[in-house]
Motif scaffolding. Sequence first.
Motif, PDB file in Angstrom:
ATOM      1  N   VAL A 150      -4.970  72.295   1.907  1.00  0.00           N
ATOM      2  CA  VAL A 150      -5.717  73.219   2.755  1.00  0.00           C
ATOM      3  C   VAL A 150      -4.731  74.068   3.537  1.00  0.00           C
ATOM      4  CG1 VAL A 150      -7.353  73.449   4.655  1.00  0.00           C
ATOM      5  CG2 VAL A 150      -7.685  71.657   2.942  1.00  0.00           C
ATOM      6  N   GLU A 151      -4.967  75.366   3.551  1.00  0.00           N
ATOM      7  CA  GLU A 151      -4.053  76.299   4.201  1.00  0.00           C
ATOM      8  C   GLU A 151      -4.842  77.299   5.035  1.00  0.00           C
ATOM      9  OE1 GLU A 151      -0.670  79.605   2.853  1.00  0.00           O
ATOM     10  OE2 GLU A 151      -1.271  77.999   1.479  1.00  0.00           O
ATOM     11  N   GLU A 152      -4.294  77.667   6.187  1.00  0.00           N
ATOM     12  CA  GLU A 152      -4.900  78.680   7.048  1.00  0.00           C
ATOM     13  C   GLU A 152      -4.206  80.017   6.796  1.00  0.00           C
ATOM     14  OE1 GLU A 152      -7.510  78.026   8.932  1.00  0.00           O
ATOM     15  OE2 GLU A 152      -7.452  75.874   8.479  1.00  0.00           O
ATOM     16  N   LEU A 153      -4.999  81.055   6.526  1.00  0.00           N
ATOM     17  CA  LEU A 153      -4.445  82.378   6.245  1.00  0.00           C
ATOM     18  C   LEU A 153      -4.906  83.376   7.302  1.00  0.00           C
ATOM     19  CD1 LEU A 153      -5.030  82.657   2.366  1.00  0.00           C
ATOM     20  CD2 LEU A 153      -2.995  81.842   3.582  1.00  0.00           C
ATOM     21  N   GLU A 154      -4.016  84.243   7.704  1.00  0.00           N
ATOM     22  CA  GLU A 154      -4.345  85.270   8.680  1.00  0.00           C
ATOM     23  C   GLU A 154      -5.118  86.401   8.012  1.00  0.00           C
ATOM     24  OE1 GLU A 154      -0.786  86.640  10.498  1.00  0.00           O
ATOM     25  OE2 GLU A 154      -0.388  84.759  11.565  1.00  0.00           O
ATOM     26  N   LYS A 155      -5.840  87.159   8.820  1.00  0.00           N
ATOM     27  CA  LYS A 155      -6.558  88.337   8.338  1.00  0.00           C
ATOM     28  C   LYS A 155      -5.569  89.310   7.696  1.00  0.00           C
ATOM     29  CE  LYS A 155      -9.234  92.282  10.082  1.00  0.00           C
ATOM     30  NZ  LYS A 155      -9.853  92.912  11.277  1.00  0.00           N
ATOM     31  N   GLY A 156      -5.959  89.871   6.543  1.00  0.00           N
ATOM     32  CA  GLY A 156      -5.125  90.851   5.859  1.00  0.00           C
ATOM     33  C   GLY A 156      -4.090  90.251   4.920  1.00  0.00           C
ATOM     34  N   THR A 157      -4.149  88.942   4.680  1.00  0.00           N
ATOM     35  CA  THR A 157      -3.181  88.276   3.808  1.00  0.00           C
ATOM     36  C   THR A 157      -3.566  88.450   2.341  1.00  0.00           C
ATOM     37  OG1 THR A 157      -2.716  86.587   5.479  1.00  0.00           O
ATOM     38  CG2 THR A 157      -2.093  86.076   3.210  1.00  0.00           C
ATOM     39  N   VAL A 158      -2.653  88.965   1.529  1.00  0.00           N
ATOM     40  CA  VAL A 158      -2.849  89.013   0.076  1.00  0.00           C
ATOM     41  C   VAL A 158      -2.367  87.679  -0.483  1.00  0.00           C
ATOM     42  CG1 VAL A 158      -2.170  90.120  -2.088  1.00  0.00           C
ATOM     43  CG2 VAL A 158      -2.581  91.514  -0.042  1.00  0.00           C
ATOM     44  N   PHE A 159      -3.292  86.863  -0.989  1.00  0.00           N
ATOM     45  CA  PHE A 159      -2.906  85.543  -1.471  1.00  0.00           C
ATOM     46  C   PHE A 159      -2.974  85.418  -2.984  1.00  0.00           C
ATOM     47  CE2 PHE A 159      -7.395  85.459  -0.571  1.00  0.00           C
ATOM     48  CZ  PHE A 159      -7.970  84.699  -1.586  1.00  0.00           C
ATOM     49  N   VAL A 160      -3.568  86.392  -3.653  1.00  0.00           N
ATOM     50  CA  VAL A 160      -3.534  86.480  -5.113  1.00  0.00           C
ATOM     51  C   VAL A 160      -3.169  87.913  -5.466  1.00  0.00           C
ATOM     52  CG1 VAL A 160      -4.927  86.526  -7.225  1.00  0.00           C
ATOM     53  CG2 VAL A 160      -5.150  84.624  -5.634  1.00  0.00           C
ATOM     54  N   GLN A 161      -2.157  88.089  -6.290  1.00  0.00           N
ATOM     55  CA  GLN A 161      -1.706  89.417  -6.680  1.00  0.00           C
ATOM     56  C   GLN A 161      -1.926  89.624  -8.169  1.00  0.00           C
ATOM     57  OE1 GLN A 161      -0.013  91.808  -4.387  1.00  0.00           O
ATOM     58  NE2 GLN A 161      -0.785  93.069  -6.061  1.00  0.00           N
ATOM     59  N   GLU A 162      -2.645  90.680  -8.515  1.00  0.00           N
ATOM     60  CA  GLU A 162      -2.885  91.003  -9.911  1.00  0.00           C
ATOM     61  C   GLU A 162      -1.569  91.093 -10.678  1.00  0.00           C
ATOM     62  OE1 GLU A 162      -4.689  94.690 -12.616  1.00  0.00           O
ATOM     63  OE2 GLU A 162      -4.917  94.690 -10.439  1.00  0.00           O
ATOM     64  N   GLY A 163      -1.537  90.436 -11.862  1.00  0.00           N
ATOM     65  CA  GLY A 163      -0.349  90.483 -12.702  1.00  0.00           C
ATOM     66  C   GLY A 163       0.627  89.350 -12.479  1.00  0.00           C
ATOM     67  N   GLU A 164       0.461  88.608 -11.384  1.00  0.00           N
ATOM     68  CA  GLU A 164       1.345  87.468 -11.130  1.00  0.00           C
ATOM     69  C   GLU A 164       0.840  86.230 -11.869  1.00  0.00           C
ATOM     70  OE1 GLU A 164       1.830  86.872  -6.946  1.00  0.00           O
ATOM     71  OE2 GLU A 164       3.191  88.593  -6.735  1.00  0.00           O
ATOM     72  N   PRO A 165       1.722  85.245 -12.131  1.00  0.00           N
ATOM     73  CA  PRO A 165       1.302  84.035 -12.853  1.00  0.00           C
ATOM     74  C   PRO A 165       0.140  83.333 -12.157  1.00  0.00           C
ATOM     75  CG  PRO A 165       3.685  84.144 -12.715  1.00  0.00           C
ATOM     76  CD  PRO A 165       3.171  85.256 -11.842  1.00  0.00           C
ATOM     77  N   ALA A 166      -0.892  83.002 -12.924  1.00  0.00           N
ATOM     78  CA  ALA A 166      -2.070  82.309 -12.380  1.00  0.00           C
ATOM     79  C   ALA A 166      -1.786  80.812 -12.383  1.00  0.00           C
ATOM     80  CB  ALA A 166      -3.300  82.635 -13.229  1.00  0.00           C
ATOM     81  N   ASP A 167      -1.173  80.325 -11.318  1.00  0.00           N
ATOM     82  CA  ASP A 167      -0.751  78.937 -11.258  1.00  0.00           C
ATOM     83  C   ASP A 167      -1.500  78.115 -10.215  1.00  0.00           C
ATOM     84  OD1 ASP A 167       0.248  80.167  -9.035  1.00  0.00           O
ATOM     85  OD2 ASP A 167       2.345  79.592  -9.370  1.00  0.00           O
ATOM     86  N   MET A 168      -2.443  78.763  -9.510  1.00  0.00           N
ATOM     87  CA  MET A 168      -3.158  78.062  -8.463  1.00  0.00           C
ATOM     88  C   MET A 168      -4.610  78.525  -8.434  1.00  0.00           C
ATOM     89  SD  MET A 168      -2.288  75.724  -6.192  1.00  0.00           S
ATOM     90  CE  MET A 168      -0.525  75.994  -5.952  1.00  0.00           C
ATOM     91  N   ILE A 169      -5.523  77.591  -8.134  1.00  0.00           N
ATOM     92  CA  ILE A 169      -6.937  77.901  -7.979  1.00  0.00           C
ATOM     93  C   ILE A 169      -7.261  77.857  -6.490  1.00  0.00           C
ATOM     94  CG2 ILE A 169      -9.292  77.297  -8.675  1.00  0.00           C
ATOM     95  CD1 ILE A 169      -7.386  77.984 -10.988  1.00  0.00           C
ATOM     96  N   PHE A 170      -8.068  78.827  -6.024  1.00  0.00           N
ATOM     97  CA  PHE A 170      -8.370  78.931  -4.601  1.00  0.00           C
ATOM     98  C   PHE A 170      -9.875  78.844  -4.361  1.00  0.00           C
ATOM     99  CE2 PHE A 170      -4.449  81.201  -5.367  1.00  0.00           C
ATOM    100  CZ  PHE A 170      -3.634  80.871  -4.304  1.00  0.00           C
ATOM    101  N   PHE A 171     -10.248  78.150  -3.293  1.00  0.00           N
ATOM    102  CA  PHE A 171     -11.626  78.118  -2.791  1.00  0.00           C
ATOM    103  C   PHE A 171     -11.580  78.502  -1.315  1.00  0.00           C
ATOM    104  CE2 PHE A 171     -11.661  75.328  -6.400  1.00  0.00           C
ATOM    105  CZ  PHE A 171     -12.916  75.475  -6.978  1.00  0.00           C
ATOM    106  N   ILE A 172     -12.521  79.349  -0.893  1.00  0.00           N
ATOM    107  CA  ILE A 172     -12.547  79.795   0.501  1.00  0.00           C
ATOM    108  C   ILE A 172     -13.472  78.877   1.301  1.00  0.00           C
ATOM    109  CG2 ILE A 172     -12.902  81.731   2.058  1.00  0.00           C
ATOM    110  CD1 ILE A 172     -10.705  82.059  -0.102  1.00  0.00           C
ATOM    111  N   GLY A 173     -12.882  78.126   2.215  1.00  0.00           N
ATOM    112  CA  GLY A 173     -13.674  77.222   3.047  1.00  0.00           C
ATOM    113  C   GLY A 173     -14.362  77.956   4.181  1.00  0.00           C
ATOM    114  N   LYS A 174     -13.576  78.753   4.915  1.00  0.00           N
ATOM    115  CA  LYS A 174     -14.112  79.553   6.021  1.00  0.00           C
ATOM    116  C   LYS A 174     -13.549  80.956   5.922  1.00  0.00           C
ATOM    117  CE  LYS A 174     -12.778  76.921   9.472  1.00  0.00           C
ATOM    118  NZ  LYS A 174     -12.624  76.433  10.868  1.00  0.00           N
ATOM    119  N   GLY A 175     -14.383  81.946   6.264  1.00  0.00           N
ATOM    120  CA  GLY A 175     -13.918  83.325   6.265  1.00  0.00           C
ATOM    121  C   GLY A 175     -14.379  84.122   5.060  1.00  0.00           C
ATOM    122  N   LEU A 176     -13.960  85.382   5.016  1.00  0.00           N
ATOM    123  CA  LEU A 176     -14.328  86.303   3.939  1.00  0.00           C
ATOM    124  C   LEU A 176     -13.081  86.847   3.264  1.00  0.00           C
ATOM    125  CD1 LEU A 176     -17.074  88.459   5.706  1.00  0.00           C
ATOM    126  CD2 LEU A 176     -17.464  86.704   3.974  1.00  0.00           C
TER     127      LEU A 176
END
Length: 243
Positions: free
Chosen positions: A41-67
Motif C-alpha cells: 500500500v502506497e500513498e500518492l500525492e495529487k498530480g503523481t503520474v504512477f503509470v506511464q504509457e510505453g513503460e514496462p507493465a510490471d505492476m498492477i494498481f488498485f485505487i483504495g482512496k481518491g481519484l
Amino acid sequence: MENKYLAKILPFLDEIEKDRRKQFEEYFRTAPMWLMDTFVVEELEKGTVFVQEGEPADMIFFIGKGLIKATDYRIYGINYDFTMFDKVYAFGGMEVIINLDKYQTTLQTVTECTVLKIPKEGFKKWLDSDIVALQQESRLMGEYLLEQARDSRMLLFLQGADRVAFLLMKRYRKYAQGGVLRMKGDRQELSDFTGLCVKTISRSIKKFKENGMITTQGSNIMINYEQYRRMEEMISGILAEDL
C-alpha cells in the motif's frame, strides 16, 4: 478468513465508503493468501503520474482512496484526458489478459490517493489458476472498454458546448451528492477532458450559466437534478439515443 485477513493488510478499507469496500472484498474473494502477502500500500500525492504509457507493465494498481485519470498524448502530442475512474479496477490488468508487455496509457492522480500495488507476475499467476478471478477481471475490462467505445462514438457527433454538456452530465451521474454536483470550474481541466480549447470552454460555461443550466459560486460549478435533466434532454435530442 480471507475477508478478515484482507482488512488486516488493507487498513484503508475501514476508512472508505461501504460500497467501495464491498468492491474490494468481492474482487479479492478468491485471492490466495500467498498473493495477499505480496500486497503493498502506497500513498500518492495529487498530480503523481504512477503509470506511464510505453513503460514496462510490471505492476498492477488498485485505487483504495481518491481519484485518478487516464491521459493520451499520442494525438499530435496534445494532452487528452479521456476518463476519470472511481470504481475498483485492476490498472494493468488489461495488459495481463491480452499479453502486453507495456502499459497502454498514462495514469495520474487527480487527488491524494491510497494505492494498492501487486506485482504483475503474481497477479498473472492468480488469474491463470483461478477461473472465477479471470472471469471477473475480463468482465470488468469489457464493461470499461464498452463504456469508452460508447462515449467515443457519442463525442463524434458533439461539438463545442454540447460536448461540454456531455462531460458535465457524466460528472453529475458519477459524483453528485444529495442531488447536487459541486466541482471546480477549472477551464484547463475541462479542456483536457473534452479536447476543446479553453476559450470554447469559457464560452460554454457562460452560455450554460445564462440559460440557467448551471450555477456558479466563485470558481466552482454546481448542477442540481433539474439542471442535469435539462442537459440530458438536450444531448438526447442531438444523439436521438437513450442516455
